[in-house]
Design a protein around this motif. Structure first.
Motif, PDB file in Angstrom:
ATOM      1  N   ASP A   1       1.926  12.858  10.956  1.00  0.00           N
ATOM      2  CA  ASP A   1       1.910  14.304  10.690  1.00  0.00           C
ATOM      3  C   ASP A   1       0.715  14.714   9.839  1.00  0.00           C
ATOM      4  O   ASP A   1       0.246  15.845   9.925  1.00  0.00           O
ATOM      5  N   GLN A   2       0.272  13.804   8.975  1.00  0.00           N
ATOM      6  CA  GLN A   2      -0.819  14.146   8.055  1.00  0.00           C
ATOM      7  C   GLN A   2      -2.147  13.964   8.768  1.00  0.00           C
ATOM      8  O   GLN A   2      -2.868  12.984   8.541  1.00  0.00           O
TER       9      GLN A   2
ATOM     10  N   LEU B   1      -1.853  -6.206  19.881  1.00  0.00           N
ATOM     11  CA  LEU B   1      -0.830  -6.885  19.075  1.00  0.00           C
ATOM     12  C   LEU B   1       0.572  -6.396  19.434  1.00  0.00           C
ATOM     13  O   LEU B   1       1.571  -7.007  19.052  1.00  0.00           O
ATOM     14  N   GLY B   2       0.628  -5.257  20.150  1.00  0.00           N
ATOM     15  CA  GLY B   2       1.922  -4.707  20.552  1.00  0.00           C
ATOM     16  C   GLY B   2       2.725  -4.138  19.388  1.00  0.00           C
ATOM     17  O   GLY B   2       3.949  -4.214  19.362  1.00  0.00           O
ATOM     18  N   ILE B   3       2.025  -3.576  18.388  1.00  0.00           N
ATOM     19  CA  ILE B   3       2.745  -3.012  17.240  1.00  0.00           C
ATOM     20  C   ILE B   3       2.264  -1.599  16.924  1.00  0.00           C
ATOM     21  O   ILE B   3       1.170  -1.198  17.332  1.00  0.00           O
ATOM     22  N   ASP B   4       3.101  -0.866  16.192  1.00  0.00           N
ATOM     23  CA  ASP B   4       2.771   0.489  15.766  1.00  0.00           C
ATOM     24  C   ASP B   4       2.432   0.491  14.273  1.00  0.00           C
ATOM     25  O   ASP B   4       2.561  -0.514  13.594  1.00  0.00           O
ATOM     26  N   ILE B   5       2.036   1.679  13.803  1.00  0.00           N
ATOM     27  CA  ILE B   5       1.779   1.886  12.371  1.00  0.00           C
ATOM     28  C   ILE B   5       3.048   1.550  11.577  1.00  0.00           C
ATOM     29  O   ILE B   5       4.137   1.949  11.971  1.00  0.00           O
ATOM     30  N   TRP B   6       2.877   0.838  10.451  1.00  0.00           N
ATOM     31  CA  TRP B   6       4.060   0.390   9.697  1.00  0.00           C
ATOM     32  C   TRP B   6       4.891   1.544   9.180  1.00  0.00           C
ATOM     33  O   TRP B   6       6.108   1.501   9.167  1.00  0.00           O
ATOM     34  N   ASP B   7       4.222   2.635   8.746  1.00  0.00           N
ATOM     35  CA  ASP B   7       4.957   3.787   8.220  1.00  0.00           C
ATOM     36  C   ASP B   7       4.089   5.040   8.362  1.00  0.00           C
ATOM     37  O   ASP B   7       3.240   5.304   7.511  1.00  0.00           O
ATOM     38  N   PRO B   8       4.282   5.801   9.454  1.00  0.00           N
ATOM     39  CA  PRO B   8       3.407   6.947   9.715  1.00  0.00           C
ATOM     40  C   PRO B   8       3.407   7.978   8.579  1.00  0.00           C
ATOM     41  O   PRO B   8       2.431   8.707   8.407  1.00  0.00           O
ATOM     42  N   SER B   9       4.473   8.013   7.772  1.00  0.00           N
ATOM     43  CA  SER B   9       4.525   9.004   6.689  1.00  0.00           C
ATOM     44  C   SER B   9       3.579   8.627   5.547  1.00  0.00           C
ATOM     45  O   SER B   9       3.327   9.426   4.651  1.00  0.00           O
ATOM     46  N   LYS B  10       3.065   7.407   5.579  1.00  0.00           N
ATOM     47  CA  LYS B  10       2.158   6.961   4.515  1.00  0.00           C
ATOM     48  C   LYS B  10       0.716   6.882   5.000  1.00  0.00           C
ATOM     49  O   LYS B  10      -0.131   6.263   4.341  1.00  0.00           O
ATOM     50  N   VAL B  11       0.429   7.474   6.151  1.00  0.00           N
ATOM     51  CA  VAL B  11      -0.913   7.394   6.729  1.00  0.00           C
ATOM     52  C   VAL B  11      -1.455   8.806   6.984  1.00  0.00           C
ATOM     53  O   VAL B  11      -0.714   9.683   7.423  1.00  0.00           O
ATOM     54  N   ALA B  12      -2.717   9.019   6.668  1.00  0.00           N
ATOM     55  CA  ALA B  12      -3.387  10.283   6.993  1.00  0.00           C
ATOM     56  C   ALA B  12      -4.677   9.991   7.757  1.00  0.00           C
ATOM     57  O   ALA B  12      -5.361   9.005   7.483  1.00  0.00           O
ATOM     58  N   ILE B  13      -4.962  10.843   8.733  1.00  0.00           N
ATOM     59  CA  ILE B  13      -6.213  10.769   9.494  1.00  0.00           C
ATOM     60  C   ILE B  13      -6.964  12.088   9.294  1.00  0.00           C
ATOM     61  O   ILE B  13      -6.374  13.171   9.393  1.00  0.00           O
ATOM     62  N   VAL B  14      -8.253  11.971   8.998  1.00  0.00           N
ATOM     63  CA  VAL B  14      -9.101  13.148   8.794  1.00  0.00           C
ATOM     64  C   VAL B  14     -10.303  13.017   9.723  1.00  0.00           C
ATOM     65  O   VAL B  14     -10.965  11.982   9.712  1.00  0.00           O
ATOM     66  N   THR B  15     -10.571  14.031  10.537  1.00  0.00           N
ATOM     67  CA  THR B  15     -11.804  13.984  11.337  1.00  0.00           C
ATOM     68  C   THR B  15     -12.920  14.648  10.531  1.00  0.00           C
ATOM     69  O   THR B  15     -12.806  15.799  10.124  1.00  0.00           O
ATOM     70  N   ASP B  16     -13.973  13.900  10.267  1.00  0.00           N
ATOM     71  CA  ASP B  16     -15.079  14.455   9.474  1.00  0.00           C
ATOM     72  C   ASP B  16     -16.450  13.895   9.864  1.00  0.00           C
ATOM     73  O   ASP B  16     -17.468  14.462   9.515  1.00  0.00           O
ATOM     74  N   HIS B  17     -16.493  12.793  10.606  1.00  0.00           N
ATOM     75  CA  HIS B  17     -17.789  12.178  10.898  1.00  0.00           C
ATOM     76  C   HIS B  17     -18.467  12.755  12.140  1.00  0.00           C
ATOM     77  O   HIS B  17     -19.639  13.077  12.099  1.00  0.00           O
ATOM     78  N   TYR B  18     -17.740  12.829  13.255  1.00  0.00           N
ATOM     79  CA  TYR B  18     -18.351  13.274  14.524  1.00  0.00           C
ATOM     80  C   TYR B  18     -18.033  14.746  14.812  1.00  0.00           C
ATOM     81  O   TYR B  18     -17.950  15.146  15.963  1.00  0.00           O
TER      82      TYR B  18
ATOM     83  N   VAL C   1       0.847  -1.191   0.000  1.00  0.00           N
ATOM     84  CA  VAL C   1       0.000   0.000   0.000  1.00  0.00           C
ATOM     85  C   VAL C   1       0.891   1.252   0.000  1.00  0.00           C
ATOM     86  O   VAL C   1       1.802   1.367   0.820  1.00  0.00           O
ATOM     87  N   ASP C   2       0.625   2.172  -0.941  1.00  0.00           N
ATOM     88  CA  ASP C   2       1.414   3.408  -1.012  1.00  0.00           C
ATOM     89  C   ASP C   2       0.935   4.450  -0.009  1.00  0.00           C
ATOM     90  O   ASP C   2       1.706   5.294   0.437  1.00  0.00           O
ATOM     91  N   PHE C   3      -0.354   4.405   0.298  1.00  0.00           N
ATOM     92  CA  PHE C   3      -0.939   5.449   1.143  1.00  0.00           C
ATOM     93  C   PHE C   3      -2.211   4.888   1.768  1.00  0.00           C
ATOM     94  O   PHE C   3      -2.966   4.176   1.094  1.00  0.00           O
ATOM     95  N   ALA C   4      -2.418   5.152   3.053  1.00  0.00           N
ATOM     96  CA  ALA C   4      -3.622   4.672   3.737  1.00  0.00           C
ATOM     97  C   ALA C   4      -4.240   5.827   4.519  1.00  0.00           C
ATOM     98  O   ALA C   4      -3.518   6.656   5.068  1.00  0.00           O
ATOM     99  N   PHE C   5      -5.563   5.878   4.543  1.00  0.00           N
ATOM    100  CA  PHE C   5      -6.220   6.938   5.312  1.00  0.00           C
ATOM    101  C   PHE C   5      -7.506   6.423   5.950  1.00  0.00           C
ATOM    102  O   PHE C   5      -8.064   5.407   5.540  1.00  0.00           O
ATOM    103  N   ALA C   6      -7.927   7.146   6.973  1.00  0.00           N
ATOM    104  CA  ALA C   6      -9.198   6.826   7.624  1.00  0.00           C
ATOM    105  C   ALA C   6      -9.708   8.073   8.324  1.00  0.00           C
ATOM    106  O   ALA C   6      -9.005   9.078   8.415  1.00  0.00           O
ATOM    107  N   HIS C   7     -10.941   7.978   8.809  1.00  0.00           N
ATOM    108  CA  HIS C   7     -11.523   9.118   9.526  1.00  0.00           C
ATOM    109  C   HIS C   7     -11.784   8.742  10.982  1.00  0.00           C
ATOM    110  O   HIS C   7     -11.508   7.614  11.411  1.00  0.00           O
TER     111      HIS C   7
END
Lengths: 161, 427
Positions: free
Chosen positions: B94-95, B52-69, B31-37
């Motif tokens: 960061d994204q 699972l005791g793990i972190d995000i595989w690559d935070p630079s490839k993840v974006a979070i957007v708040t839009d639902h609540y 996956v080149d880029f992953a996002f969620a809200h």
């Protein structure tokens, strides 16, 4: 053995888990599962029951609560003419067996049905008819057999990759 | 020389590290880029990642957007948003785009939908980003946990269905009308298919209108909806400050001549009328005249599909100098902060407000059944959103009709479902 529930085409995730109830805890959300179409569904659904439906079951939002609600009500499996893509993936990831099934029209609500996953057979004890169930592709069956994606991940992490 | 491939096959093959792929084949894609809200992301991911005791595989490839609540209307919603804010801090993401709009518009505005990328989105309308020639599919929360934990996911290589649309759009007919028509003509039972939109009508569309086509690929049941990158794509991305470096490579993503389609559907839309979908499914679509006269209580202009700047401009062209009917409440929830700023700057918001529209905060709002503008039992609503499943916008006894922003605004003025074509001001 369980009893059959039979629904039509295009059952949406809004029917399975209404958006305005998504903040509720799962055990409360489940009280609204399918009630817009069948108000008594959460009360009469019991462990081992099977949901039969037509085309595009689970269309709509990506919410997994649609799968979880069916599981909490004890629904053993969903057999539908076809499934919406995200619902299909969610069901496998959460370990709810789902199968494409072309004979929903031969099942009536309340029929006594028996699903044998090992032999891949559905038996309708009310009509006496049996059906062969097409198995999931092996790569995907592995996820279901592991107990869902998280359990599969745990196993992979345990194996060091 | 590789054999001819569709756009979807090219992107999957590259993401899976394979020379080529065949429809039906199940492969593992990086996956080149992953996002969620806020609704589908951190609140559902965090407990699993922790266990699972793990972190995000690559935070630079993840974006979070708040839009639902957003904005929080009660303590539960506030708690859900706080989980998102804590999560991005703990995971060094960061994204993070907090309350500046709906993910499917905000990410393109930030230039984050890139031609050729394999993208995983934690929302059903994720295919929107395919307007940029990316492979963007929607996933449930557990699938997304797997993706952000490992950076990969399984894909069943889809058959591609090509939609060719030709002809000049008649006055009052827009991308939304095309998609409602397609829900009827192609149906909504197209799971695991890639849709490709092409033809002179699509070529002439702005990115905002193209995003309507790919957004509502979700209603067609498709895995992705894609449009080959062209000058319009490159100009949009250049304006975000993130131009495409290799335009030739982006153009080469287009489906090769001779590639195999499952089906090709051709439409000439030169004589098409505005479309309206009746309750409770987008495929219950017909020409507006078949529904004209149905009294409405609410008109809603909102959501990723129906409240971009282009959509607000359509509403303004109908509402300029007019008043919303006395018994109708017209609600407008701009799809992003950038939309709000531009629509304020060019006078659009003033036109809408003077006509009687209530301007709501940006976000998914009533379309997702969670924000302001929820319907009661017996309410009839015309909406510029993408779905009208029973119970989606509130009470299961509410009736939601879908139409374009033109049709929604015209119906608000008339007080009943109305043909917008006689009510549109010249540009």
């Amino acid at each position: 053995m369980g009893k059959a529930f039979v629904f039509g085409d295009g059952i949406s995730t809004d029917l399975l888990a209404p958006g305005n109830k998504l903040k509720c805890p799962p055990e409360e959300l489940v009280r609204h599962c399918m009630t817009a179409m069948m108000p008594e569904f959460p009360d009469v659904a019991a462990c081992g029951d099977i949901v039969f439906a037509g085309k595009n079951f689970g269309q709509g939002s990506s919410r997994e609560q649609a799968v979880v609600s069916l599981q909490l009500l004890g629904i053993q499996a969903v057999l539908a003419t076809s499934f919406a893509r995200i619902f299909y993936r969610n069901a496998l990831n959460l370990g709810l067996p789902i199968f494409e099934f072309a004979h929903t029209h031969e099942i009536s609500a309340g029929d006594a049905v028996d699903l044998d996953l090992d032999s891949g057979t559905l038996t309708n004890r009310t009509t006496g008819k049996s059906y062969e169930i097409t198995p999931l592709p092996p790569q995907l069956m592995k996820i279901v057999e592991a107990g869902g994606l998280i359990a599969d991940l745990e196993r992979r992490i345990g194996e060091g990759g | 020389m590789n054999r001819p491939a569709t756009m979807a096959e090219k992107i999957i093959a590259r993401a899976a590290g394979l020379k080529d792929v065949t429809p039906g084949q199940i492969v593992t894609a990086q996956v080149d880029f992953a996002f969620a809200h806020d609704g589908s992301g951190p609140r559902r991911w965090a407990p699993h990642l922790e266990r699972l005791g793990i972190d995000i595989w690559d935070p630079s490839k993840v974006a979070i957007v708040t839009d639902h609540y957003v904005p929080a209307a009660d303590a539960d919603a506030a708690g859900i948003l706080k989980i998102s804010r804590d999560f991005v801090r703990d995971q060094n993401i960061d994204q993070f785009f907090d309350m500046i709009g709906i993910c499917h518009l905000v990410l393109p505005e930030k230039g984050l939908m890139r031609p050729g990328a394999f993208v995983a989105g934690g929302d059903s309308h994720s295919p929107t980003g395919g307007a940029f020639g990316a492979y963007v599919a929607g996933y449930g929360a557990i699938d997304m946990v797997g993706i952000v934990a490992t950076g990969e996911t399984w894909v069943r290589v889809p058959e591609t269905i090509r939609i060719e649309i030709d002809g000049k759009l008649p006055k009052g007919v827009v991308a939304k009308d095309l998609m409602l028509m397609l829900c009827r003509e192609v149906g909504m039972d197209n799971a695991f298919r890639a849709f490709e939109f092409a033809g002179s009508t699509v070529d002439a569309m702005s990115m905002h209108e193209r995003m309507v086509l790919t957004n509502m690929t979700t209603e067609l049941g498709g895995e992705v909806g894609m449009i080959a990158p062209d000058d319009t794509t490159f100009e949009y991305l250049a304006n975000t400050g993130k131009p495409v470096d290799d335009e030739d490579a982006a153009r080469a993503l287009a489906t090769d001549p001779g590639a195999r389609y499952e089906a090709v559907h051709r439409f000439d839309i030169a004589t098409m009328a505005p479309q309206v979908a009746a309750p409770h499914s987008p495929e219950n679509t017909d020409d507006v005249e078949h529904h004209a006269g149905i009294r409405v209580d609410q008109a809603y202009i909102g959501a990723c599909v129906g409240a971009k700047l282009s959509d607000l401009h359509m509403a303004a062209r109908v509402l300029k100098g007019k008043k919303v009917a006395d018994h109708v409440r017209l609600l407008v929830a701009p799809a992003s902060q950038e939309t709000m700023i531009k629509a304020s700057g060019d006078g659009t918001i003033q036109i809408l407000a003077e006509a009687g529209a209530k301007i709501l905060s940006t976000g998914c709002g009533a379309c997702a059944g969670m924000g302001a503008g929820i319907l009661s039992d017996g309410d009839v609503c015309i909406s510029s959103t993408n779905r009208n499943f029973q119970g989606r916008m509130g009470h299961t006894g509410a009736e939601v009709y879908l139409g374009s922003p033109y049709t929604t605004a015209a119906s608000a003025v008339a007080g009943h479902i109305a043909d917008p074509r006689t009510m549109i001001e010249a540009e």
